[in-house]
Design a protein around this motif. Structure first.
Motif, PDB file in Angstrom:
ATOM      1  N   LEU A 233       0.846  -1.181   0.000  1.00  0.00           N
ATOM      2  CA  LEU A 233       0.000   0.000   0.000  1.00  0.00           C
ATOM      3  C   LEU A 233       0.886   1.236   0.000  1.00  0.00           C
ATOM      4  CD1 LEU A 233      -1.202  -2.185   2.329  1.00  0.00           C
ATOM      5  CD2 LEU A 233      -3.135  -0.600   2.199  1.00  0.00           C
ATOM      6  N   LYS A 234       0.353   2.328  -0.523  1.00  0.00           N
ATOM      7  CA  LYS A 234       0.948   3.641  -0.344  1.00  0.00           C
ATOM      8  C   LYS A 234      -0.038   4.439   0.509  1.00  0.00           C
ATOM      9  CE  LYS A 234       4.823   3.937  -2.908  1.00  0.00           C
ATOM     10  NZ  LYS A 234       4.647   3.226  -4.121  1.00  0.00           N
ATOM     11  N   VAL A 235       0.468   5.018   1.589  1.00  0.00           N
ATOM     12  CA  VAL A 235      -0.392   5.777   2.486  1.00  0.00           C
ATOM     13  C   VAL A 235       0.250   7.121   2.797  1.00  0.00           C
ATOM     14  CG1 VAL A 235      -1.285   3.653   3.533  1.00  0.00           C
ATOM     15  CG2 VAL A 235       0.608   4.858   4.634  1.00  0.00           C
ATOM     16  N   GLY A 236      -0.585   8.077   3.145  1.00  0.00           N
ATOM     17  CA  GLY A 236      -0.119   9.344   3.667  1.00  0.00           C
ATOM     18  C   GLY A 236      -0.217   9.303   5.176  1.00  0.00           C
ATOM     19  N   CYS A 237       0.846   9.704   5.859  1.00  0.00           N
ATOM     20  CA  CYS A 237       0.926   9.598   7.319  1.00  0.00           C
ATOM     21  C   CYS A 237       0.659  10.949   7.969  1.00  0.00           C
ATOM     22  CB  CYS A 237       2.312   9.079   7.712  1.00  0.00           C
ATOM     23  SG  CYS A 237       2.742   9.301   9.452  1.00  0.00           S
ATOM     24  N   PHE A 238      -0.373  10.994   8.808  1.00  0.00           N
ATOM     25  CA  PHE A 238      -0.643  12.173   9.641  1.00  0.00           C
ATOM     26  C   PHE A 238      -0.003  11.920  11.002  1.00  0.00           C
ATOM     27  CE2 PHE A 238      -4.033  11.878   6.545  1.00  0.00           C
ATOM     28  CZ  PHE A 238      -4.153  13.168   6.081  1.00  0.00           C
ATOM     29  N   ALA A 239       1.046  12.660  11.320  1.00  0.00           N
ATOM     30  CA  ALA A 239       1.834  12.392  12.518  1.00  0.00           C
ATOM     31  C   ALA A 239       1.056  12.753  13.783  1.00  0.00           C
ATOM     32  CB  ALA A 239       3.141  13.172  12.476  1.00  0.00           C
ATOM     33  N   CYS A 240       1.423  12.059  14.870  1.00  0.00           N
ATOM     34  CA  CYS A 240       0.736  12.263  16.138  1.00  0.00           C
ATOM     35  C   CYS A 240       1.157  13.579  16.777  1.00  0.00           C
ATOM     36  CB  CYS A 240       1.023  11.106  17.083  1.00  0.00           C
ATOM     37  SG  CYS A 240       2.729  11.073  17.659  1.00  0.00           S
ATOM     38  N   ILE A 241       0.440  13.940  17.830  1.00  0.00           N
ATOM     39  CA  ILE A 241       0.733  15.179  18.530  1.00  0.00           C
ATOM     40  C   ILE A 241       2.140  15.102  19.137  1.00  0.00           C
ATOM     41  CG2 ILE A 241      -0.233  14.417  20.738  1.00  0.00           C
ATOM     42  CD1 ILE A 241      -1.366  17.311  21.009  1.00  0.00           C
ATOM     43  N   GLY A 242       2.880  16.190  19.039  1.00  0.00           N
ATOM     44  CA  GLY A 242       4.262  16.201  19.474  1.00  0.00           C
ATOM     45  C   GLY A 242       5.227  16.070  18.314  1.00  0.00           C
ATOM     46  N   GLN A 243       4.741  15.507  17.198  1.00  0.00           N
ATOM     47  CA  GLN A 243       5.568  15.399  15.994  1.00  0.00           C
ATOM     48  C   GLN A 243       4.986  16.254  14.873  1.00  0.00           C
ATOM     49  OE1 GLN A 243       5.857  11.007  15.524  1.00  0.00           O
ATOM     50  NE2 GLN A 243       8.006  11.298  15.978  1.00  0.00           N
TER      51      GLN A 243
END
Length: 426
Positions: A233-243
């Motif tokens: 798969l190719k996915v777009g990553c939404f980073a967690c809080i703090g990053q």
């Protein structure tokens, strides 16, 4: 340049022009290494507007946390512009606080209503080509929940095959950005899915994806004619809080998707909800059929571990399902607890994340020592990686000195998990 046969670089140029494309190489790999039939056909199902810029100042910024709703509205803006020449107001969208992070699931079924409401003319996000009128762009956001990671991947592939829509879902685990930085992904957008078959037909042909009217839900569902593999798969990553921030086009191998799909909080695996954008008027029966089609497609699905030795795993294998992080297992021998890692399969196939060894009471001040598997050194090492006679360390940390029984060891291991060091999150 390739048109000029007498050019000085003509040979190199032609070699480049005739180089096999990734699809050809992937099909060759499956034909030679995986399928006994020696046949393979791979197909990549991709969302529309895949190559557009989603790292905008609204979606990818130092304070942007899981702004998947803004990504969805931006994607619809690109679709609207391509189809009609109309415009999308990204700055205004940001001021309207579309769906993002929440205290439970980041992606919830109710968010479909929020997105559909924000796309109405009253919210003035989308204009016609003349710039005179606000309009409601095509499509209507909808949702479906599924606990199975492979069915979730196929659902996203079905969404892209029929409607070209991205699929948003809660996630977990670290991914590496283009600069080599690890980022914990709270949410992902599934941008493309690659499936392979052991026949000359594409997966959507072998599995009869066109046998159903996907607006009404009328039609029949059958299992696939051949074997199907979830390749990647190719996915777009939404980073967690703090990053913070957003990174598109991250590759996840099919075998590892189970370790990224869905979220775990307090060690309860929440049912992942997928939000996507089928045409307006898509019936509930159609979405139910979509889920049934995904289930039928995965019935004989395999996953492939691509290492020095090729390992084929059935998607329905209980050990594969058990790779969801933080499923702990108790042993009768000296190794008291074991956890499935983010990179492997439980049951001896992969790497163990953390382990607690019970030691002789006279070995040191404490009875338990926490170690983890170092994939580079290929050995068990203690948590602080110091070097001495007891697999790297003989003395216990101050916290470890307080461990007196298996229950305490288990609690200590969970503290590693909760801090994200085991690839899990509370």
């Amino acid at each position: 340049v390739c048109a000029f046969a007498n050019a000085p670089n003509a040979l190199a140029c032609c070699e480049s022009c005739n180089a096999p494309n990734p699809k050809t190489l992937r099909e060759k790999f499956y034909a030679e290494k995986v399928f006994q039939s020696k046949k393979a056909t791979c197909e990549t199902y991709q969302m529309s507007e895949y190559s557009k810029n989603y790292q905008t100042s609204q979606i990818d910024c130092p304070s942007c946390y899981s702004e998947w709703g803004l990504h969805a509205l931006q994607w619809k803006g690109y679709v609207h512009n391509t189809a009609t020449g109309g415009n999308y107001d990204a700055m205004r969208a940001q001021s309207l606080n579309p769906p993002s992070s929440t205290t439970s699931n980041n992606v919830q079924c109710t968010h479909k209503n929020d997105l559909n409401t924000l796309e109405t003319p009253d919210y003035q996000l989308y204009q016609d080509a003349a710039g005179l009128n606000y309009v409601d762009p095509n499509g209507g956001w909808n949702c479906w929940g599924n606990t199975d990671s492979t069915e979730g991947a196929v659902t996203a592939a079905l969404n892209m095959y029929h409607w070209k829509t991205p699929t948003y879902v809660d996630a977990r685990q670290y991914m590496i950005d283009p600069f080599g930085v690890q980022k914990w992904c709270d949410t992902v957008v599934i941008e493309e899915v690659t499936l392979c078959t052991n026949t000359v037909n594409a997966p959507h042909e072998d599995c009869g994806w066109d046998n159903v009217d996907w607006k009404t839900g009328l039609g029949t569902i059958n299992t696939c004619a051949g074997m199907v593999a979830l390749d990647e798969l190719k996915v777009g990553c939404f980073a967690c809080i703090g990053q913070y921030g957003f990174t598109p086009h991250r590759t996840v191998e099919g075998i590892n998707w189970v370790n990224h799909y869905g979220d775990q909080r307090g060690f309860a695996f929440l049912t992942p909800v997928m939000v996507f954008d089928p045409p307006v008027g898509t019936s509930s029966d159609s979405l139910k059929k979509l889920n049934e089609m995904a289930k039928a497609t995965t019935e004989n699905m395999i996953l492939v571990r691509k290492g020095k030795e090729i390992e084929i795993i059935q998607a329905t294998d209980p050990d594969h399902i058990a790779t969801k992080d933080c499923e702990w297992k108790k042993f009768d021998n000296s190794r008291l607890f074991e956890a499935a890692s983010s990179s492997g399969i439980r049951g001896g196939r992969g790497k163990i994340c953390f382990i607690s060894d019970e030691r002789k009471k006279d070995a040191s001040k404490c009875n338990f020592l926490v170690k983890y598997w170092d994939t580079n050194e290929e050995k068990w090492v203690p948590s602080d990686k110091s070097d001495d006679k007891f697999n790297g360390r003989d003395d216990c940390s101050e916290e470890e000195q307080n461990i007196r029984n298996p229950k305490g060891a288990f609690k200590y291991l969970l503290s590693y998990v909760q801090s994200g060091l085991c690839g899990c999150q509370s």
